[in-house]
Design a protein around this motif. Structure first.
Motif, PDB file in Angstrom:
ATOM      1  N   GLY A  35       0.843  -1.189   0.000  1.00 38.35           N
ATOM      2  CA  GLY A  35       0.000   0.000   0.000  1.00 38.35           C
ATOM      3  C   GLY A  35       0.882   1.243   0.000  1.00 38.35           C
ATOM      4  N   GLU A  36       0.250   2.381   0.263  1.00 37.43           N
ATOM      5  CA  GLU A  36       0.951   3.660   0.125  1.00 37.43           C
ATOM      6  C   GLU A  36       2.180   3.718   1.045  1.00 37.43           C
ATOM      7  OE1 GLU A  36      -2.794   4.336   1.263  1.00 37.43           O
ATOM      8  OE2 GLU A  36      -3.225   6.033  -0.057  1.00 37.43           O
ATOM      9  N   VAL A  37       3.347   3.863   0.441  1.00 38.49           N
ATOM     10  CA  VAL A  37       4.586   3.917   1.208  1.00 38.49           C
ATOM     11  C   VAL A  37       4.728   5.305   1.831  1.00 38.49           C
ATOM     12  CG1 VAL A  37       7.101   3.812   1.036  1.00 38.49           C
ATOM     13  CG2 VAL A  37       5.679   2.171  -0.222  1.00 38.49           C
ATOM     14  N   VAL A  38       5.006   5.336   3.131  1.00 39.85           N
ATOM     15  CA  VAL A  38       5.109   6.625   3.824  1.00 39.85           C
ATOM     16  C   VAL A  38       6.508   6.890   4.379  1.00 39.85           C
ATOM     17  CG1 VAL A  38       2.663   6.658   4.398  1.00 39.85           C
ATOM     18  CG2 VAL A  38       4.291   5.673   6.038  1.00 39.85           C
ATOM     19  N   TYR A  39       7.356   5.863   4.406  1.00 40.62           N
ATOM     20  CA  TYR A  39       8.696   6.063   4.953  1.00 40.62           C
ATOM     21  C   TYR A  39       9.607   4.971   4.448  1.00 40.62           C
ATOM     22  CZ  TYR A  39      12.387   7.106   8.335  1.00 40.62           C
ATOM     23  OH  TYR A  39      13.580   7.438   8.923  1.00 40.62           O
ATOM     24  N   VAL A  40      10.799   5.376   4.009  1.00 37.33           N
ATOM     25  CA  VAL A  40      11.805   4.411   3.578  1.00 37.33           C
ATOM     26  C   VAL A  40      13.086   4.710   4.344  1.00 37.33           C
ATOM     27  CG1 VAL A  40      13.012   3.372   1.635  1.00 37.33           C
ATOM     28  CG2 VAL A  40      10.757   4.379   1.282  1.00 37.33           C
ATOM     29  N   ASP A  41      13.584   3.720   5.054  1.00 41.33           N
ATOM     30  CA  ASP A  41      14.802   3.873   5.839  1.00 41.33           C
ATOM     31  C   ASP A  41      15.926   3.158   5.099  1.00 41.33           C
ATOM     32  OD1 ASP A  41      16.576   4.394   7.862  1.00 41.33           O
ATOM     33  OD2 ASP A  41      15.985   2.659   9.056  1.00 41.33           O
ATOM     34  N   VAL A  49      26.469  -3.870   2.333  1.00 39.62           N
ATOM     35  CA  VAL A  49      25.255  -4.694   2.421  1.00 39.62           C
ATOM     36  C   VAL A  49      25.607  -6.114   1.986  1.00 39.62           C
ATOM     37  CG1 VAL A  49      23.706  -2.750   2.024  1.00 39.62           C
ATOM     38  CG2 VAL A  49      24.474  -4.117   0.081  1.00 39.62           C
ATOM     39  N   SER A  50      24.853  -7.080   2.500  1.00 36.76           N
ATOM     40  CA  SER A  50      25.124  -8.487   2.191  1.00 36.76           C
ATOM     41  C   SER A  50      23.889  -9.128   1.591  1.00 36.76           C
ATOM     42  CB  SER A  50      25.500  -9.248   3.465  1.00 36.76           C
ATOM     43  OG  SER A  50      26.630  -8.657   4.054  1.00 36.76           O
ATOM     44  N   ALA A  51      24.120  -9.973   0.621  1.00 36.24           N
ATOM     45  CA  ALA A  51      23.009 -10.658  -0.035  1.00 36.24           C
ATOM     46  C   ALA A  51      22.179 -11.438   0.978  1.00 36.24           C
ATOM     47  CB  ALA A  51      23.539 -11.596  -1.113  1.00 36.24           C
ATOM     48  N   GLY A  52      20.876 -11.250   0.917  1.00 39.87           N
ATOM     49  CA  GLY A  52      19.976 -11.980   1.810  1.00 39.87           C
ATOM     50  C   GLY A  52      19.791 -11.319   3.155  1.00 39.87           C
ATOM     51  N   GLU A  53      20.513 -10.214   3.396  1.00 41.96           N
ATOM     52  CA  GLU A  53      20.364  -9.548   4.694  1.00 41.96           C
ATOM     53  C   GLU A  53      19.674  -8.194   4.544  1.00 41.96           C
ATOM     54  OE1 GLU A  53      23.935  -9.550   6.977  1.00 41.96           O
ATOM     55  OE2 GLU A  53      24.176 -11.719   6.739  1.00 41.96           O
ATOM     56  N   SER A  54      19.129  -7.735   5.646  1.00 37.68           N
ATOM     57  CA  SER A  54      18.359  -6.494   5.641  1.00 37.68           C
ATOM     58  C   SER A  54      19.263  -5.296   5.373  1.00 37.68           C
ATOM     59  CB  SER A  54      17.656  -6.333   6.986  1.00 37.68           C
ATOM     60  OG  SER A  54      17.111  -5.036   7.088  1.00 37.68           O
ATOM     61  N   PHE A  55      18.850  -4.421   4.490  1.00 37.43           N
ATOM     62  CA  PHE A  55      19.587  -3.166   4.301  1.00 37.43           C
ATOM     63  C   PHE A  55      18.749  -1.950   4.673  1.00 37.43           C
ATOM     64  CE2 PHE A  55      17.554  -3.566   0.078  1.00 37.43           C
ATOM     65  CZ  PHE A  55      17.113  -2.271  -0.152  1.00 37.43           C
ATOM     66  N   GLY A  56      17.499  -2.146   5.028  1.00 34.31           N
ATOM     67  CA  GLY A  56      16.658  -1.015   5.392  1.00 34.31           C
ATOM     68  C   GLY A  56      15.245  -1.461   5.659  1.00 34.31           C
ATOM     69  N   GLU A  57      14.363  -0.476   5.779  1.00 35.18           N
ATOM     70  CA  GLU A  57      12.966  -0.769   6.084  1.00 35.18           C
ATOM     71  C   GLU A  57      12.061   0.119   5.256  1.00 35.18           C
ATOM     72  OE1 GLU A  57      13.287   0.008  10.160  1.00 35.18           O
ATOM     73  OE2 GLU A  57      13.571  -2.088  10.719  1.00 35.18           O
ATOM     74  N   ILE A  58      10.884  -0.404   5.015  1.00 37.45           N
ATOM     75  CA  ILE A  58       9.903   0.368   4.263  1.00 37.45           C
ATOM     76  C   ILE A  58       8.574   0.288   5.019  1.00 37.45           C
ATOM     77  CG2 ILE A  58       9.380  -1.614   2.750  1.00 37.45           C
ATOM     78  CD1 ILE A  58       9.043   0.487   0.481  1.00 37.45           C
ATOM     79  N   GLU A  59       7.929   1.434   5.168  1.00 33.40           N
ATOM     80  CA  GLU A  59       6.706   1.469   5.975  1.00 33.40           C
ATOM     81  C   GLU A  59       5.530   2.017   5.174  1.00 33.40           C
ATOM     82  OE1 GLU A  59       6.795   2.265  10.060  1.00 33.40           O
ATOM     83  OE2 GLU A  59       8.919   2.767  10.108  1.00 33.40           O
TER      84      GLU A  59
END
Lengths: 128, 367
Positions: A35-41, A49-59
């Motif tokens: 749905g509507e994205v309001v924040y991208v970290d 960054v490593s393959a398969g690992e978290s690099f951020g968040e999306i809300e």
């Protein structure tokens, strides 16, 4: 349905390789589910960054999801425009809504194990 | 989701492509086209919400008023005039909030109580066990439909459906009307900060009224997602997030609903003591700089955790995170700099006095 020049992972990110720089974003399916994205970290330039690992968040208004990197390497560019206009991820997931650019160590093998557009489409239809 | 209850409007939601979720034992629409789009429709035009899941109780009898006076904290003398409505809480003997509700003086010797769906059973047990046999208390929840019509254009839509000679009820009053010929009660109340009404009808007429409202192109169906962002922008408390049995109305910022001088009521002594001594914690508003604060996230002062987020969301109007949180009184003054731990990061947060959003159509309506 999904751009054929991109590769995809099971966490619904796409990656486009130009030389040794991989551009990463989330798929149209992922943005629609969120749905509507309001924040991208996002990480900072210079972070690893490593393959398969978290690099951020999306809300979205209702939920938060981790962003997983399809490749390993050093972040060389971050889409700063998403800070003020996170909804760009909804409007243009494959172009203006890209998230980070990563310099990979070995472009020849960096995308190994990722899905083609056809494979990703089949994967999504199973998940749906 | 087969164990969940469905409102009379369930099939309408599915036909409109709503995303359905479980809420308080009900299968409810969380969004149709998108939470932010629905939120904007209510702030700018008009949106409608299925709130049929809410509880409706009717009390009738010569002692109905006195019985309710003992149950709720606010003073029913304020709604002695027929049709007037009162926001209040009801508390237990310790001052813990059992629920928040609106009491409508719908007729001679008669009151309609509308309360939260999540507390239906608790409320009914509480109210029916605290009224004398001389008062007839009826749980009308199942046979009552409730549709909120909210937004700057809400009254114009209602007026068109109500026909010639329609006079809208005044703010915080309720009156009979007909919408497209269907008999309803129109309550000039809401939970969005916008002008509008809540349409009370027989459950069997809910679909017809819903469709009448949607026949106006400017009317947007809205889900629980937008209902939450709209109410939190106004700082309206939500039971279960901003208050529960473990908190008293003074700490919750609802002291204005407590009439200590009206005579005895359940919880009066406990609340009077808290008011005199002053609460130890207080519900404050927070504007959060980065990220989206959510229920349960730690609130920090320096490196020390001093509370948790009660309600939190992204404010579509302000385009930033907003929250409420219980913090120690000494950290509750306006402008206090706190932090909210949003997973790996601590986001700056400043104590503000809700409403977070001002200048809505409701603020321009004389009360």
């Amino acid at each position: 349905m999904y751009p054929s020049d991109l590769k995809y992972d099971r966490e619904h990110e796409w990656v486009r390789l130009d030389g040794d720089v991989a551009t990463i974003g989330i798929t149209d399916y992922a943005q629609d589910q969120l749905g509507e994205v309001v924040y991208v970290d996002l990480p900072s330039v210079g972070d690893e960054v490593s393959a398969g690992e978290s690099f951020g968040e999306i809300e979205s208004v209702k939920s938060v999801s981790e962003l997983f990197s399809p490749v390993s390497g050093e972040v060389v560019e971050v889409n700063a425009a998403l800070a003020d206009a996170p909804e760009t991820v909804n409007a243009s997931p494959y172009e203006d809504g890209w998230m980070i650019k990563v310099r990979v160590a070995d472009p020849a093998t960096a995308l190994d194990g990722l899905m083609s557009a056809e494979e990703y489409e089949a994967f999504v239809s199973e998940e749906a | 989701m087969e164990d969940l209850k469905r409102t009379p409007l369930y099939d309408e939601h599915v036909a409109l492509g709503a995303k359905m979720v479980s809420f308080a034992g009900w299968e409810m629409p969380v969004q149709y086209s998108g939470i932010i789009e629905e939120h904007r429709a209510v702030r700018e035009r008009v949106g409608i919400f299925d709130v049929c899941h809410m509880s409706e109780f009717r009390l009738f009898g010569f002692e109905a008023k006195d019985a309710l006076q003992r149950i709720v904290t606010n003073d029913l003398d304020k709604v002695d005039a027929l049709g007037h409505a009162l926001y209040t809480v009801m508390c237990d003997e310790d001052g813990g909030i059992v629920d928040d509700l609106i009491v409508y003086h719908t007729g001679d010797l008669e009151y309609l109580v509308i309360a939260n769906a999540a507390n239906h059973d608790t409320d009914w047990d509480w109210i029916s066990s605290h009224v004398p046999d001389t008062v007839e208390a009826v749980d009308e929840s199942d046979r009552t439909g409730l549709i909120a019509v909210q937004g700057p254009d809400a009254l114009r839509v209602i007026a068109e459906l109500a026909g010639d000679g329609f006079e809208p009820p005044a703010r915080f009053t309720i009156a009979e009307a007909r919408l497209g010929g269907i008999p309803v009660l129109l309550a000039r109340t809401g939970y969005t900060g916008e002008d509008g009404v809540e349409v009370v009808c027989h459950a069997s007429n809910a679909v017809a009224i819903w469709r009448l409202l949607l026949s106006f192109p400017e009317v947007q169906p809205c889900g629980l997602g937008a209902r939450d962002t709209l109410r939190l922008e106004m700082g309206y408390a939500l039971y279960g997030s901003d208050m529960d049995r473990g908190v008293d109305p003074i700490s919750a910022g609802l002291g204005w609903t407590v009439a200590l001088d009206k005579g005895d009521f359940i919880g009066r002594d406990a609340i009077a003591r808290i008011r005199q001594e002053g609460p130890k914690r207080r519900l404050v508003g927070l504007v959060v700089e980065d990220g989206v604060p959510r229920h349960g996230y730690p609130v920090l002062h320096g490196a020390t955790e001093v509370g948790k987020v009660a309600s939190g969301t992204f404010s579509p109007s302000l385009r930033t995170g907003i929250a409420t949180a219980y913090v120690p009184v000494e950290l509750s003054s306006l402008g206090t700099e706190l932090g909210v731990a949003i997973r790996r990061k601590v986001s700056r947060a400043v104590v503000v006095k809700p409403p977070f959003v001002t200048g809505t159509s409701l603020s321009k309506t004389a009360s």
